[in-house]
Design a protein around this motif. Structure first.
Motif, PDB file in Angstrom:
ATOM      1  N   ASP A  45     106.695  -9.347  29.764  1.00  0.00           N
ATOM      2  CA  ASP A  45     106.520  -9.840  27.977  1.00  0.00           C
ATOM      3  C   ASP A  45     104.968  -9.272  27.121  1.00  0.00           C
ATOM      4  O   ASP A  45     103.668  -9.730  27.400  1.00  0.00           O
ATOM      5  CB  ASP A  45     106.212 -12.027  28.134  1.00  0.00           C
ATOM      6  CG  ASP A  45     106.735 -11.329  26.629  1.00  0.00           C
ATOM      7  OD1 ASP A  45     105.523 -11.620  25.100  1.00  0.00           O
ATOM      8  OD2 ASP A  45     108.025 -11.646  25.582  1.00  0.00           O
ATOM      9  N   GLY A  46     105.386  -9.125  25.955  1.00  0.00           N
ATOM     10  CA  GLY A  46     103.972  -7.493  25.658  1.00  0.00           C
ATOM     11  C   GLY A  46     103.156  -8.591  24.855  1.00  0.00           C
ATOM     12  O   GLY A  46     101.962  -8.680  24.397  1.00  0.00           O
ATOM     13  N   LYS A  47     104.582 -10.063  23.981  1.00  0.00           N
ATOM     14  CA  LYS A  47     103.252 -10.558  22.883  1.00  0.00           C
ATOM     15  C   LYS A  47     102.746 -11.972  23.689  1.00  0.00           C
ATOM     16  O   LYS A  47     101.097 -11.916  23.215  1.00  0.00           O
ATOM     17  CB  LYS A  47     104.738 -11.437  22.192  1.00  0.00           C
ATOM     18  CG  LYS A  47     105.045 -10.056  21.760  1.00  0.00           C
ATOM     19  CD  LYS A  47     106.637 -11.165  20.258  1.00  0.00           C
ATOM     20  CE  LYS A  47     106.781  -9.828  19.312  1.00  0.00           C
ATOM     21  NZ  LYS A  47     107.846  -9.525  20.697  1.00  0.00           N
ATOM     22  N   THR A  48     103.049 -12.641  24.856  1.00  0.00           N
ATOM     23  CA  THR A  48     102.543 -13.188  25.295  1.00  0.00           C
ATOM     24  C   THR A  48     101.553 -13.051  27.204  1.00  0.00           C
ATOM     25  O   THR A  48     100.999 -13.547  28.086  1.00  0.00           O
ATOM     26  CB  THR A  48     103.224 -14.675  26.179  1.00  0.00           C
ATOM     27  OG1 THR A  48     103.886 -14.229  27.468  1.00  0.00           O
ATOM     28  CG2 THR A  48     104.103 -14.874  24.919  1.00  0.00           C
ATOM     29  N   GLU A  49     102.312 -11.347  27.133  1.00  0.00           N
ATOM     30  CA  GLU A  49     100.983 -10.547  28.438  1.00  0.00           C
ATOM     31  C   GLU A  49     101.083 -11.947  30.041  1.00  0.00           C
ATOM     32  O   GLU A  49     100.291 -12.113  30.632  1.00  0.00           O
ATOM     33  CB  GLU A  49      99.450 -10.910  27.967  1.00  0.00           C
ATOM     34  CG  GLU A  49      99.178 -10.310  26.665  1.00  0.00           C
ATOM     35  CD  GLU A  49      97.707  -9.082  26.633  1.00  0.00           C
ATOM     36  OE1 GLU A  49      97.345  -9.915  27.315  1.00  0.00           O
ATOM     37  OE2 GLU A  49      98.106  -7.819  26.692  1.00  0.00           O
ATOM     38  N   LYS A  69     102.023  -1.543  27.488  1.00  0.00           N
ATOM     39  CA  LYS A  69     101.608  -2.465  25.881  1.00  0.00           C
ATOM     40  C   LYS A  69     100.281  -2.138  25.167  1.00  0.00           C
ATOM     41  O   LYS A  69     100.953  -1.868  24.096  1.00  0.00           O
ATOM     42  CB  LYS A  69     102.044  -3.576  27.025  1.00  0.00           C
ATOM     43  CG  LYS A  69     101.715  -4.417  25.564  1.00  0.00           C
ATOM     44  CD  LYS A  69     100.924  -5.782  25.660  1.00  0.00           C
ATOM     45  CE  LYS A  69     100.198  -6.197  24.042  1.00  0.00           C
ATOM     46  NZ  LYS A  69      99.025  -7.155  23.607  1.00  0.00           N
ATOM     47  N   ASP A  70      99.485  -2.158  25.279  1.00  0.00           N
ATOM     48  CA  ASP A  70      98.275  -1.788  24.632  1.00  0.00           C
ATOM     49  C   ASP A  70      98.235  -0.703  24.343  1.00  0.00           C
ATOM     50  O   ASP A  70      98.141  -0.129  22.846  1.00  0.00           O
ATOM     51  CB  ASP A  70      96.671  -2.047  25.772  1.00  0.00           C
ATOM     52  CG  ASP A  70      96.702  -3.378  25.915  1.00  0.00           C
ATOM     53  OD1 ASP A  70      96.996  -4.237  25.393  1.00  0.00           O
ATOM     54  OD2 ASP A  70      95.357  -3.557  27.250  1.00  0.00           O
ATOM     55  N   ASN A  91     111.072  -0.183  21.713  1.00  0.00           N
ATOM     56  CA  ASN A  91     110.514  -1.974  22.468  1.00  0.00           C
ATOM     57  C   ASN A  91     110.378  -1.968  23.792  1.00  0.00           C
ATOM     58  O   ASN A  91     109.589  -3.208  23.923  1.00  0.00           O
ATOM     59  CB  ASN A  91     111.486  -2.439  21.350  1.00  0.00           C
ATOM     60  CG  ASN A  91     111.796  -2.118  19.839  1.00  0.00           C
ATOM     61  OD1 ASN A  91     112.281  -1.176  19.268  1.00  0.00           O
ATOM     62  ND2 ASN A  91     111.325  -2.625  18.485  1.00  0.00           N
ATOM     63  N   LYS A 120     100.012  -4.131  31.236  1.00  0.00           N
ATOM     64  CA  LYS A 120      99.561  -4.593  29.933  1.00  0.00           C
ATOM     65  C   LYS A 120      98.425  -2.863  29.539  1.00  0.00           C
ATOM     66  O   LYS A 120      98.527  -3.524  28.435  1.00  0.00           O
ATOM     67  CB  LYS A 120      98.247  -4.986  31.073  1.00  0.00           C
ATOM     68  CG  LYS A 120      97.418  -5.273  29.736  1.00  0.00           C
ATOM     69  CD  LYS A 120      96.691  -6.316  30.457  1.00  0.00           C
ATOM     70  CE  LYS A 120      95.383  -7.417  29.210  1.00  0.00           C
ATOM     71  NZ  LYS A 120      95.161  -6.422  28.260  1.00  0.00           N
ATOM     72  N   ASP A 149     107.406  -4.474  23.276  1.00  0.00           N
ATOM     73  CA  ASP A 149     107.055  -5.860  23.454  1.00  0.00           C
ATOM     74  C   ASP A 149     107.809  -6.582  24.699  1.00  0.00           C
ATOM     75  O   ASP A 149     106.990  -7.602  24.969  1.00  0.00           O
ATOM     76  CB  ASP A 149     109.001  -6.057  22.187  1.00  0.00           C
ATOM     77  CG  ASP A 149     108.478  -5.606  20.828  1.00  0.00           C
ATOM     78  OD1 ASP A 149     107.922  -5.748  20.401  1.00  0.00           O
ATOM     79  OD2 ASP A 149     109.777  -6.132  20.640  1.00  0.00           O
ATOM     80  N   LYS A 150     108.463  -5.838  25.307  1.00  0.00           N
ATOM     81  CA  LYS A 150     108.019  -5.629  26.836  1.00  0.00           C
ATOM     82  C   LYS A 150     108.560  -4.853  27.833  1.00  0.00           C
ATOM     83  O   LYS A 150     109.223  -3.080  27.549  1.00  0.00           O
ATOM     84  CB  LYS A 150     109.263  -6.188  27.163  1.00  0.00           C
ATOM     85  CG  LYS A 150     109.911  -7.441  26.489  1.00  0.00           C
ATOM     86  CD  LYS A 150     110.882  -8.834  27.588  1.00  0.00           C
ATOM     87  CE  LYS A 150     111.650  -9.766  26.295  1.00  0.00           C
ATOM     88  NZ  LYS A 150     110.467 -11.016  26.743  1.00  0.00           N
ATOM     89  N   GLY A 182     102.490  -0.479  22.083  1.00  0.00           N
ATOM     90  CA  GLY A 182     102.328  -2.125  21.604  1.00  0.00           C
ATOM     91  C   GLY A 182     104.343  -2.482  21.970  1.00  0.00           C
ATOM     92  O   GLY A 182     104.779  -2.903  21.674  1.00  0.00           O
TER      93      GLY A 182
END
Length: 345
Positions: A262-266, A233-234, A193, A230, A239-240, A237
């Motif tokens: 932050d992976g959700k809001t980038e 995360k790509d 995560n 980024k 989260d952070k 996946g």
């Protein structure tokens, strides 16, 4: 969440042998003995912050193995899940760098109890009971195929049970090749995560690098690190993604900061920068990891979380040995702006 939440860290605990002060190996006629290791260092930090921190490894039954266990108990780490067996405690020798001479580490850890541990040694269903966070690093699977298999089994179990997993990529070229690291870590990171890396790890393990950044000269490009986070995360996946940013002026003086993405809001946030006069930099990244895990478990927002993690690590650079022996209050005080170093009366 309350601080008494149970956290498990998994890795190898080693005996550290170091010449006094800044003596070189070839000058030394005595070595100071302490204990440390990436994930054990994180467990000590978390115990200091009030968590129920459990460290999992395999250590011999003999007295050196016991001394290693005792070094953790001394700081409140729970050692009941440590498997006892095997013949060797891994050793690392540390020569402290000064000015333009870098620090040096020599490993003597082949065939250690942890390197030869068997997947059957660890009952993850039992170990992970009531656990709220699990942490390991890229050093553990680098110890050998067995250690890699055990790590993979642990993170898979965590995903099954909904336990958040953090990993510090921590690439060590003395332990494995970049190709092997890529193969093994690509599989493990599917179950992670929160990813912690420095400016070299992402490049060494996954071939992802920041543009316009020269690690050797210490020049940093913030946009490049956002791009690295980024891409990580790509691919996985996360989260952070946390990236520590070390600008090395010389062995005694570094500028130290970090970014949390932050992976959700980038959305990235950057910490303030500390000008460090270094006493001992070993464990600096682990103290960052411990601070970040505590901050995220305490529901700090991203800016407060990254400030806490970087301040915790800045303090560690002033402490001899692997373990970061600071309290939450001390870290909060520094993160809040009191970095004067004046005597507290």
């Amino acid at each position: 969440m309350s601080n008494k939440d149970k956290v498990v860290t998994f890795g190898e605990l080693m005996l550290r042998l170091a010449p006094e002060g800044y003596l070189r190996f070839v000058q030394a006629d005595r070595f100071g003995a302490t204990y440390g290791g990436g994930e054990a260092n994180v467990a000590v930090s978390l115990a200091n912050y009030g968590h129920d921190a459990h460290f999992v490894t395999k250590l011999p039954v003999h007295e050196i193995g016991q001394a290693a266990v005792n070094s953790l108990r001394k700081y409140g780490v729970n050692t009941e899940d440590i498997v006892r067996g095997g013949d060797r405690v891994g050793i690392y020798f540390l020569e402290k760098g000064a000015s333009q001479r870098p620090s040096k580490v020599i490993y003597d850890r082949a065939n250690s109890a942890m390197a030869l541990a068997d997947p059957a040694d660890f009952n993850w269903d039992e170990i992970l009971k009531d656990v709220k966070w699990f942490h390991t690093t890229g050093i553990t699977p680098a110890l050998g195929d067995n250690a890699a298999a055990i790590t993979l089994e642990a993170v898979k179990k965590c995903q099954e049970k909904g336990i958040p997993v953090s990993i510090d990529l921590n690439y060590r070229n003395k332990l494995w090749t970049k190709a092997k690291a890529n193969e093994v870590m690509s599989e493990i990171c599917k179950y992670v995560n929160v990813c912690i890396a420095n400016e070299e790890d992402a490049k060494d393990v996954f071939g992802i690098e920041a543009e316009n950044t020269d690690i050797t000269s210490g020049a940093l490009n913030h946009e490049g690190y956002i791009d690295v986070a980024k891409k990580l995360k790509d691919q996985f996946g996360f989260d952070k993604v946390a990236i520590t940013l070390r600008e090395s002026i010389n062995a005694n003086r570094n500028l130290w900061s970090a970014m949390l993405f932050d992976g959700k809001t980038e959305t990235p946030v950057f910490s303030k920068k500390y000008d460090l006069n270094i006493v001992d930099r070993v464990g600096g990244g682990d103290s960052f990891g411990g601070g970040l895990i505590h901050a995220l478990m305490s529901d700090f927002d991203d800016q407060k979380a990254i400030e806490f993690a970087v301040a915790a690590s800045a303090l560690k650079h002033s402490i001899e040995g692997d373990y970061n022996l600071v309290s939450e209050d001390e870290v909060l005080k520094l993160a809040g702006g009191d970095g004067s170093g004046r005597v507290q009366r």
